[in-house]
Structure formats: structure tokens, C-alpha cells
Design a protein around this motif. Structure first.
Motif, short mmCIF file in Angstrom:
data_model
loop_
_atom_site.label_atom_id
_atom_site.label_comp_id
_atom_site.label_asym_id
_atom_site.label_seq_id
_atom_site.Cartn_x
_atom_site.Cartn_y
_atom_site.Cartn_z
N SER A 191 0.85 -1.19 0.00
CA SER A 191 0.00 0.00 0.00
C SER A 191 0.88 1.24 0.00
O SER A 191 2.02 1.21 0.47
CB SER A 191 -0.94 0.01 1.21
N ILE A 192 0.34 2.33 -0.55
CA ILE A 192 1.10 3.57 -0.68
C ILE A 192 0.27 4.73 -0.16
O ILE A 192 -0.91 4.86 -0.49
CB ILE A 192 1.48 3.83 -2.15
N THR A 193 0.87 5.56 0.66
CA THR A 193 0.32 6.86 1.02
C THR A 193 1.40 7.89 0.72
O THR A 193 2.59 7.56 0.62
CB THR A 193 -0.09 6.94 2.50
N GLY A 194 1.00 9.14 0.59
CA GLY A 194 2.01 10.15 0.32
C GLY A 194 1.42 11.52 0.14
O GLY A 194 0.22 11.73 0.33
N TYR A 195 2.26 12.46 -0.24
CA TYR A 195 1.82 13.84 -0.41
C TYR A 195 2.80 14.58 -1.31
O TYR A 195 3.97 14.21 -1.44
CB TYR A 195 1.71 14.55 0.94
N GLY A 196 2.29 15.63 -1.93
CA GLY A 196 3.14 16.52 -2.72
C GLY A 196 3.54 17.72 -1.89
O GLY A 196 2.83 18.11 -0.95
N LYS B 253 5.69 23.05 1.80
CA LYS B 253 4.36 22.82 2.38
C LYS B 253 3.60 21.78 1.56
O LYS B 253 3.74 21.69 0.34
CB LYS B 253 3.57 24.13 2.42
N MET B 254 2.77 21.02 2.25
CA MET B 254 2.00 19.99 1.58
C MET B 254 0.93 20.63 0.69
O MET B 254 0.16 21.48 1.15
CB MET B 254 1.34 19.08 2.63
N ASP B 255 0.87 20.25 -0.58
CA ASP B 255 -0.14 20.80 -1.47
C ASP B 255 -1.16 19.76 -1.94
O ASP B 255 -2.16 20.10 -2.56
CB ASP B 255 0.50 21.50 -2.68
N SER B 256 -0.89 18.50 -1.66
CA SER B 256 -1.85 17.43 -1.99
C SER B 256 -1.49 16.20 -1.17
O SER B 256 -0.36 16.09 -0.66
CB SER B 256 -1.82 17.09 -3.48
N HIS B 257 -2.44 15.32 -1.02
CA HIS B 257 -2.15 14.03 -0.38
C HIS B 257 -2.93 12.94 -1.09
O HIS B 257 -3.96 13.20 -1.72
CB HIS B 257 -2.47 14.06 1.13
N PHE B 258 -2.43 11.72 -1.01
CA PHE B 258 -3.04 10.62 -1.76
C PHE B 258 -2.83 9.30 -1.04
O PHE B 258 -1.99 9.19 -0.14
CB PHE B 258 -2.45 10.56 -3.18
N THR C 60 -6.26 14.08 -3.16
CA THR C 60 -6.99 15.28 -2.75
C THR C 60 -6.08 16.49 -2.87
O THR C 60 -4.96 16.50 -2.34
CB THR C 60 -7.49 15.17 -1.31
N ASP C 61 -6.57 17.53 -3.57
CA ASP C 61 -5.85 18.79 -3.66
C ASP C 61 -6.18 19.61 -2.41
O ASP C 61 -7.35 19.88 -2.12
CB ASP C 61 -6.25 19.54 -4.92
N ILE C 62 -5.17 20.01 -1.67
CA ILE C 62 -5.41 20.67 -0.38
C ILE C 62 -6.03 22.05 -0.56
O ILE C 62 -6.93 22.44 0.18
CB ILE C 62 -4.10 20.75 0.42
N ALA C 63 -5.59 22.82 -1.56
CA ALA C 63 -6.09 24.18 -1.73
C ALA C 63 -7.57 24.21 -2.08
O ALA C 63 -8.35 24.96 -1.50
CB ALA C 63 -5.27 24.89 -2.80
N SER C 64 -7.99 23.34 -3.02
CA SER C 64 -9.38 23.35 -3.48
C SER C 64 -10.25 22.33 -2.76
O SER C 64 -11.48 22.46 -2.74
CB SER C 64 -9.43 23.08 -4.99
N GLY C 65 -9.62 21.30 -2.20
CA GLY C 65 -10.39 20.23 -1.58
C GLY C 65 -10.92 19.22 -2.58
O GLY C 65 -11.59 18.26 -2.21
N ASP C 66 -10.62 19.42 -3.86
CA ASP C 66 -11.11 18.50 -4.90
C ASP C 66 -10.41 17.15 -4.77
O ASP C 66 -9.21 17.08 -4.51
CB ASP C 66 -10.83 19.07 -6.30
#
Length: 224
Positions: A105-110, A116-121, A141-147
Motif C-alpha cells: 500500500s502507498i500513502t504520500g503527499y506533494g 508545504k503539503m499541497d496534496s495528499h493521496f 486530494t488537492d489541499i487548496a481546493s479540496g477537490d
């Protein structure tokens, strides 16, 4: 035949040897009925076989060296950094890969240029083979927009980047296609993943990515 299959054969041979030895031992005990001897031999041999299987799996799960020996060129457990180029800008992030004998399994973030974190997945599937290559599905999930949208990543693991028989590959090339939200159909054609240096904390890895991102901002790169 992989290593675990070879180990299972050894366990089976050990169990058969146990059955033969116990049968010979019980054969000399006239006070035990033949049916009872059979039951004792059957249940204890099944228990021994199961116990040895559980022990081997536990040892492999609890030791990265044994897990690397088992998975060989597919041992991916650990921290990885990734980068890709879009519209002349380079993006960075971290993959945390968890792996045991049968699952991954993989978790992570950009991270942005300020670290600063700008997305997580997170992965929402196991790695599966499709037309000879490895693929995995993500929810992002895009952190800024929540999309939230989904993506499918195709992994090209470099087996020759494996440094020793007690480690796994250190380089992966990947391609991702995004689905959903306003990025539907967007393709990241050239993701470069590298195993993070051992001994570095996640904060130290992010700091290194931050420095790379700031340097790349000063020197724009061509889109891949």
C-alpha cells in the motif's frame, strides 16, 4: 519457484519427517490404541505445519532483510521521493510504501517550493499486472481546493538498480493518468521516483525537496 515456495517445501519435508518419527515412537506404545495413535499423529503434524508456516511469515514480515530477500526486485518498502514536470515547473513529493509478504500500500503527499503539503493521496488497490506492466490506483486530494480525483499509475521498476541481495530497487519510472475533477484526462508522462537515503527523517527529506524545488524555480525546465 520463489523463496517462500522453497521454504514451504522444506517445512513440508520437516513435517513428513516428524510424522515418520512420531509414528515409529507411538508404534512401540502398546497401551495406546491404533486409532488414537493416528489422531495424535494427524493433529500434532497439522499443528506443527501450521505453526512453522506462521513462524516463517512472521519472520519475513518483521525483517526488512528477509522481506527484501523474498521480494527481490519487487521489494519497495520504505520512503521514496518523486518529481515530475508540468508547464515548465517541477513538482515534488513523497511516497510511503508499506509492504509485507502478500500486499503493498502507498500513502504520500506533494510538496510545494516552500516545503508545504499541497496534496495528499493513498492507494486504493493492490499493484496489479496489466499487459505486462505494473499498475496501481490512487485517490488524491488537492489541499487548496479540496477537490478529490483518482489516478492510475503505471510503474516501471528498474531491477538493475538493486544494490545488493538484501535490498530492493532504488529507481522507478512511472506514468500517471488523472480522472475526475477539472484535471480529468491529464497525464503526467514522466514521474521519476527514487528511494530516499537511509537514515534521513521525513522532515529532512522534505527539506531536501524544498531546496530542489526552489532551485528548479530559478531554472525552469522543459515539460516532459
Amino acid at each position: 519457484m520463489n523463496i517462500l515456495e522453497k521454504v514451504n517445501i522444506v517445512i513440508l519435508l520437516v513435517t513428513i519427517s516428524y510424522i515418520m518419527a512420531l509414528s515409529n515412537l507411538l508404534a512401540g506404545l502398546d497401551q495406546i490404541e491404533p486409532q488414537m495413535r493416528w489422531l495424535i499423529t494427524f493433529f500434532t503434524s497439522v499443528g506443527l505445519f501450521r505453526l512453522l508456516i506462521l513462524l516463517i511469515h512472521w519472520l519475513i514480515r518483521s525483517s526488512d532483510a528477509l522481506l527484501a530477500l523474498y521480494h527481490r526486485t519487487r521489494f519497495l518498502k520504505g520512503l521514496w521521493t518523486y518529481s515530475y514536470d508540468v508547464n515548465g515547473q517541477r513538482h515534488y513529493g513523497i511516497w510511503r510504501i508499506a509492504q509485507d509478504v502478500a500486499s503493498l500500500s502507498i500513502t504520500g503527499y506533494g510538496v510545494d517550493a516552500d516545503g508545504k503539503m499541497d496534496s495528499h493521496f493513498r492507494s486504493i488497490s493492490q499493484v496489479f499486472e496489466h499487459q505486462g506492466v505494473d499498475e496501481i490506483m490512487f485517490a488524491r486530494t488537492d489541499i487548496a481546493s479540496g477537490d478529490e480525483h483518482y489516478s492510475k499509475s503505471t510503474l516501471y521498476i528498474d531491477p538493475f538498480s538493486r544494490r545488493s541481495w538484501l535490498s530492493g530497487p532504488t529507481d522507478i519510472r512511472a506514468q500517471s493518468v488523472l480522472y475526475g475533477s477539472n484535471e480529468d484526462g491529464v497525464r503526467h508522462a514522466e514521474l521519476v521516483l527514487r528511494r530516499a537515503d537511509k537514515g534521513l527523517s521525513e522532515a529532512e527529506i522534505v527539506e531536501k525537496l524544498k531546496t530542489e524545488a526552489q532551485n528548479s524555480r530559478q531554472t525552469p525546465v522543459d515539460d516532459a
